[in-house]
Enzyme design. Structure first.
Site, PDB file in Angstrom:
ATOM      1  N   ARG A 110     -45.685 106.805 -26.795  1.00 37.86           N
ATOM      2  CA  ARG A 110     -44.512 107.631 -26.539  1.00 37.86           C
ATOM      3  C   ARG A 110     -44.243 107.686 -25.037  1.00 37.86           C
ATOM      4  NH1 ARG A 110     -39.723 109.594 -28.202  1.00 37.86           N
ATOM      5  NH2 ARG A 110     -39.595 111.848 -28.452  1.00 37.86           N
ATOM      6  N   THR A 386     -33.499 105.059 -33.733  1.00 32.02           N
ATOM      7  CA  THR A 386     -34.879 104.614 -33.710  1.00 32.02           C
ATOM      8  C   THR A 386     -34.933 103.406 -34.624  1.00 32.02           C
ATOM      9  OG1 THR A 386     -35.516 106.928 -33.429  1.00 32.02           O
ATOM     10  CG2 THR A 386     -37.235 105.461 -34.185  1.00 32.02           C
ATOM     11  N   THR A 404     -38.413 103.744 -30.454  1.00 34.03           N
ATOM     12  CA  THR A 404     -37.098 104.346 -30.218  1.00 34.03           C
ATOM     13  C   THR A 404     -36.667 104.311 -28.758  1.00 34.03           C
ATOM     14  OG1 THR A 404     -35.798 106.364 -30.622  1.00 34.03           O
ATOM     15  CG2 THR A 404     -38.054 106.648 -29.846  1.00 34.03           C
ATOM     16  N   ASN A 406     -34.270 106.826 -28.478  1.00 36.11           N
ATOM     17  CA  ASN A 406     -33.698 108.124 -28.833  1.00 36.11           C
ATOM     18  C   ASN A 406     -32.287 107.925 -29.379  1.00 36.11           C
ATOM     19  OD1 ASN A 406     -33.818 110.900 -29.259  1.00 36.11           O
ATOM     20  ND2 ASN A 406     -32.770 111.338 -27.330  1.00 36.11           N
ATOM     21  N   GLY A 478     -33.993 107.867 -37.563  1.00 33.05           N
ATOM     22  CA  GLY A 478     -33.141 108.931 -38.070  1.00 33.05           C
ATOM     23  C   GLY A 478     -33.277 110.270 -37.387  1.00 33.05           C
TER      24      GLY A 478
END
Length: 575
Positions: A110, A386, A404, A406, A478
């Site tokens: 992340r 994503t 992703t 975002n 999503g």
């Protein structure tokens, strides 16, 4: 049932169309045609991703003797070229891995807040959020984690040479690939936005005309970046030329990512979260993703109820699912965050007694008001664009990766000279208590902005087993709907007896505590069921497509059944 995507290359109009791409797409078309006719039993491997070329790249790696992680790495970098709205090297994500020996690992790559980030950086002098400051442009960007994540995955599990896994991405960026109709339309809609944030220009803009399906998208700057990553690994992105280009992009346009931020970024191996549901073992991603805890909490919340007896999207089924979602998302807003910075009470949140207690006050006579539902108090404090892809190899190794930028195309910023899009993940922090993010999600102290902290995510890459044997690999894009989409697909298989493609194609709905409404897709929840639920106080707000699930199911005879979402260009390729 909606069939998986089938590809025809005969309608593509591209001058001087590259012969290797023709062969590639022909192979995909033949594989997809065989799958749709159900004449092929895939036993040796399968890849399901958001783009047909990326899926084929993964299968090619498996055929060359690579394992599931090798294929996933190749797919990840290929998606950064052929799926620019979410496939990325300028963002981040999560990976859940299961070996053929039933061993698990979770990799958190992340993005992080830059070292100069501050809690109130998106608030004005009166303490109110500045519109879209955390979404558009250079200040919205978190430190990317995708490249380091793939490097660490390869170091631990890779079998083939790194340079060979990067070669398809290098070739696709340099030679170009044909746009799908959906991609052409998306790029055309964002043409003016790309111009606004990229005065230097970008390959994503067609200056002469609108993009059309079949046009070649050639990305020469991105090809050079991929080549540097190919030859130098991690240093090819976080140090040297690419890093300097990224930081110059920041300095020239008000961004705050530094060379030190890039050099110090580290993806982290974490212990997956896991629990059982009706005799199935479900393994998913821990914080900084909220997805795994929320998914397991939802499954345990509905486990005491006879969903299969009630039936798919019938009154009581929908009620129980919505009431579970209402409570789990309320807990998410209060308790979930980066476990390196905040003591997330994992054990308490996943405790069966706590979960069942949260469901004790539901009534089948009336809807619970979200205003009356607050977060719970678990014990044991230790404190929407994503993309997802699933891979299974011939030995039974499995990879679920969700990644992703975002928002679709992230911050809309393309790094000058390096050719890749940057994320707008800073919006996933809670910039102020009570202020929702892009997806309407609330948060507080646990997810407040801090330097070098990972922002909370809803990504939910998940692997399901039965009696120690691989059963399912699943995930989706999503935004806030990721968790509920994965939740519904698992229920569709386990409780409602659907095959993988049917489970993925089935209409979905979403509830997230606040706003207090059920959001169904067009064909989700029959009108008579909606009417009866409305009489009990449930509110409905119609919406468009929810998620783009890509999943794999291992059937009883050992063959692989893919589920490629008809909501996009998602594609199954197997052999």
């Amino acid at each position: 049932m909606v069939k998986p995507r089938q590809i025809s290359i005969f309608c593509i109009k591209v001058p001087c169309f590259n012969r290797s791409i023709v062969i590639l797409l022909l192979g995909i078309a033949l594989c997809q045609f065989a799958y749709a006719k159900q004449d092929t039993a895939y036993r040796n491997g399968m890849v399901v991703s958001a783009h047909p070329i990326a899926s084929q790249v993964g299968i090619d790696v498996l055929k060359k003797g690579g394992n599931a992680v090798d294929a996933a790495i190749a797919v990840k970098f290929a998606l950064a070229v052929v799926y620019p709205n979410a496939g990325n090297i300028g963002g981040g994500g999560f990976m859940v891995f299961r070996s053929s020996q039933n061993e698990y690992a979770a990799l958190d790559f992340r993005e992080k807040a830059p070292g100069m980030a501050t809690r109130d950086m998106y608030l004005d002098e009166t303490g109110e959020p500045v519109s879209r400051l955390s979404l558009d442009g250079h200040l919205a960007v978190g430190v990317p984690g995708s490249v380091d994540g793939m490097v660490k995955a390869h170091e631990r599990y890779g079998k083939l040479l790194w340079k060979d896994l990067l070669q398809p991405a290098v070739d696709l960026a340099r030679k170009g690939f044909p746009l799908t109709e959906m991609q052409a339309n998306e790029l055309n809609r964002r043409k003016e936005s790309f111009k606004r944030f990229n005065s230097h220009g970008t390959a994503l803009i067609n200056e002469k005309a609108d993009w059309k399906a079949g046009d070649l998208l050639i990305q020469k700057e991105l090809a050079k970046t991929m080549k540097r990553i190919q030859s130098k690994g991690r240093r090819g992105f976080y140090e040297g030329k690419v890093a300097k280009l990224l930081v110059r992009e920041m300095k020239d346009n008000g961004g705050i990512i530094s060379l030190e931020d890039l050099k110090n970024y580290e993806a982290k191996w974490r212990e997956p979260v896991a629990n059982d549901y009706r005799g199935y073992h479900v393994v998913s991603m821990p914080p900084s993703s909220s997805g795994g805890i929320a998914l397991l909490s939802l499954l345990k919340s509905v486990e005491p109820y006879p969903l299969s007896h009630w039936g798919f999207q019938q009154d009581s089924t929908v009620q129980v699912m919505v009431e579970a979602e209402r409570r789990v998302y309320a807990d998410r807003a209060e308790h979930y965050g980066d476990a390196d910075f905040y003591p997330v009470p994992l054990a308490g949140l996943l405790d069966s007694n706590y979960i069942h207690a949260r469901m004790q006050d539901i009534s089948f006579e009336r809807a619970t008001s979200s205003e009356s539902v607050s977060h719970g108090k678990p014990v044991g404090y230790e404190s929407e664009e994503t993309t997802h892809f699933s891979v299974v190899d011939k030995d039974g190794n499995a990879v679920a990766i969700t990644t992703t930028l975002n928002n679709s195309y992230g911050s809309l910023v393309v790094v000058k000279g390096a050719g890749f899009l940057l994320n707008d993940e800073m919006d996933d922090f809670s910039m102020k208590p009570g202020v929702p993010n892009l997806y309407g999600l609330l948060g507080g102290k646990a997810n407040a902005i801090e330097a070098n902290k990972r922002m909370l995510s809803a990504m939910t890459p998940t692997i399901v087993t039965k009696d120690g044997k691989l059963l399912m690999v699943v995930g989706t894009p999503g935004g806030s709907t990721i968790i509920t989409s994965v939740f519904q697909v698992i229920l569709n298989v386990v409780d409602f007896g659907m095959g993988m493609q049917e489970a993925v194609s089935a209409p979905r709905f979403h509830h997230q505590w606040l706003p207090d409404n059920i959001q169904p897709e067009k064909e989700a929840i029959a009108e008579d069921v909606r009417a009866r639920l409305e009489a009990k106080g449930y509110q409905f707000v119609q919406r468009g497509n929810i998620g783009r699930v890509d999943a794999i199911l291992v059937k009883a005879d050992g063959t692989l059944e893919g589920g490629a979402d008809h909501r996009g260009d998602d594609t199954i390729v197997g052999y």
